[in-house]
Scaffold this active site. Structure first.
Site, mmCIF file in Angstrom:
data_model
loop_
_atom_site.group_PDB
_atom_site.id
_atom_site.type_symbol
_atom_site.label_atom_id
_atom_site.label_comp_id
_atom_site.label_asym_id
_atom_site.label_seq_id
_atom_site.Cartn_x
_atom_site.Cartn_y
_atom_site.Cartn_z
ATOM 1 N N ARG A 69 0.833 -1.214 0.000
ATOM 2 C CA ARG A 69 0.000 0.000 0.000
ATOM 3 C C ARG A 69 0.863 1.258 0.000
ATOM 4 N NH1 ARG A 69 -4.226 0.119 4.542
ATOM 5 N NH2 ARG A 69 -5.057 1.903 3.393
ATOM 6 N N GLN A 100 -10.780 9.830 7.208
ATOM 7 C CA GLN A 100 -10.589 8.444 7.644
ATOM 8 C C GLN A 100 -9.374 7.852 6.918
ATOM 9 O OE1 GLN A 100 -14.767 6.407 7.897
ATOM 10 N NE2 GLN A 100 -14.883 8.034 6.365
ATOM 11 N N ASN A 101 -8.872 8.574 5.958
ATOM 12 C CA ASN A 101 -7.799 8.053 5.105
ATOM 13 C C ASN A 101 -6.443 8.163 5.811
ATOM 14 O OD1 ASN A 101 -9.863 7.794 3.284
ATOM 15 N ND2 ASN A 101 -9.309 9.620 2.094
ATOM 16 N N HIS A 118 -7.856 7.881 11.551
ATOM 17 C CA HIS A 118 -7.341 6.501 11.513
ATOM 18 C C HIS A 118 -5.828 6.443 11.382
ATOM 19 C CE1 HIS A 118 -11.577 5.029 10.119
ATOM 20 N NE2 HIS A 118 -11.521 5.297 11.393
ATOM 21 N N CYS A 129 7.582 0.074 23.378
ATOM 22 C CA CYS A 129 7.992 1.320 24.060
ATOM 23 C C CYS A 129 7.341 2.521 23.386
ATOM 24 C CB CYS A 129 9.528 1.425 24.028
ATOM 25 S SG CYS A 129 10.199 1.864 22.407
ATOM 26 N N CYS A 149 14.193 -0.497 21.468
ATOM 27 C CA CYS A 149 14.073 -1.648 22.394
ATOM 28 C C CYS A 149 14.115 -2.994 21.684
ATOM 29 C CB CYS A 149 12.790 -1.504 23.205
ATOM 30 S SG CYS A 149 11.320 -1.926 22.249
ATOM 31 N N GLY A 186 -16.810 10.694 -0.410
ATOM 32 C CA GLY A 186 -16.143 9.414 -0.663
ATOM 33 C C GLY A 186 -16.096 8.479 0.504
ATOM 34 N N THR A 187 -17.193 8.396 1.284
ATOM 35 C CA THR A 187 -17.208 7.434 2.375
ATOM 36 C C THR A 187 -18.498 6.630 2.370
ATOM 37 O OG1 THR A 187 -16.987 7.078 4.760
ATOM 38 C CG2 THR A 187 -18.100 9.112 4.066
#
Ligand code: APR
Ligand code: ZN
Length: 243
Positions: A69, A100-101, A118, A129, A149, A186-187
């Protein structure tokens, strides 16, 4: 009055315009949406690739998917819908983008006030950590390890079943409630709590303008329904607004 004129009027008369966007706004930039016939969830199992459980079970597979992606998104460019929202912010009409993208295209288009509910695919964080980092390309080795870590690094995105970043969510709700016009672009409006944003704005009297070729659960709240792809619609809209 045609729908283009109606939306242009709505925007010109708005006092506090806010945009709420989903994967559909990036479709014309070549980034697949999640649902719908050629969506990502038609090909892959979201539980396996976009969940904490799926990551623990097979971190390599999940990172291979995010690498794919990131490669795709890295080659993508903001389209006229992203650029139109940036122009609307620049001239002082658009006050915020709630998205949301995770592709970062709103910021690349030039928007400054972008609330990423998101997270962002160009940020990684340690599973153990407090290490966090911005990245410009996919990790060389998958799964990548924390330099601090040695634990696993994960994409700094919100997976199914995970809480949204509290501060971003709080600010997004405030912006939605302050809006008198909300562009919903666009949702599919299917994933909570993000999908509550248009409902909360509508309940406070905000006028909803839905820009989506298809009907969604949000459509019944929309005062104006633009049944066109966002990119081509914004091309005409920005010309009509002469900005
Ligand atoms: N312009 C505008 N809308 C479009 C376009 C376009 N060119 N092409 C498709 N769409 C619409 C589709 O009709 C659909 O309603 O975009 C919407 C995309 O819906 P989803 O794929 O469900 O994307 P989204 O609503 O952003 O998903 C929400 O679900 O998988 C999770 O975390 C992921 O943020 C994502 C969330
Ligand atoms: Zn660490």
């Amino acid at each position: 009055m045609d729908v283009l004129e109606a939306v242009a009027e709505k925007i010109k008369e708005s006092r506090y315009l806010v945009a709420f966007t989903g994967a559909g706004i990036s479709k014309e930039s070549g980034i697949p949406t999640f649902r719908g016939k050629d969506g990502l969830w038609a090909k892959y199992d979201p539980e396996e690739l976009a969940s904490w459980r799926g990551f623990l079970k097979n971190p390599k597979l999940v990172w291979e998917w995010y690498t794919w992606r990131m490669d795709l998104i890295g080659k993508a460019k903001p389209n006229p819908a992203h650029l139109g929202l940036a122009k609307l912010e620049k001239v002082g009409i658009l006050k915020a983008v709630i998205t949301q993208n995770v592709d970062g295209l709103h910021r690349r288009a030039g928007n400054k006030k972008v609330l990423e509910l998101h997270g962002n695919i160009w940020r990684v964080k340690c599973v153990s950590c407090d290490f966090k980092d911005k990245v410009k390309e996919p990790p060389k080795e998958v799964p990548p390890k924390c330099p601090k870590c040695g634990s696993l690094l994960r994409p700094d995105v919100v997976w199914f079943g995970e809480p949204l970043p509290r501060d971003v969510w709080t600010e997004a709700v405030m912006e939605a409630m302050k809006s008198d016009v909300l562009l919903v672009i666009g949702t599919s409006g299917l994933v909570a709590p993000a999908s509550m944003v248009p409902t909360m704005a509508h309940q406070r009297g905000s006028s909803i303008v839905e820009i989506n070729p298809e009907d969604t659960p949000i459509s019944s709240m929309a005062e104006i329904k633009v049944r066109s792809p966002a990119g081509s619609f914004f091309k005409e809209l920005i010309e009509r607004l002469r900005i």
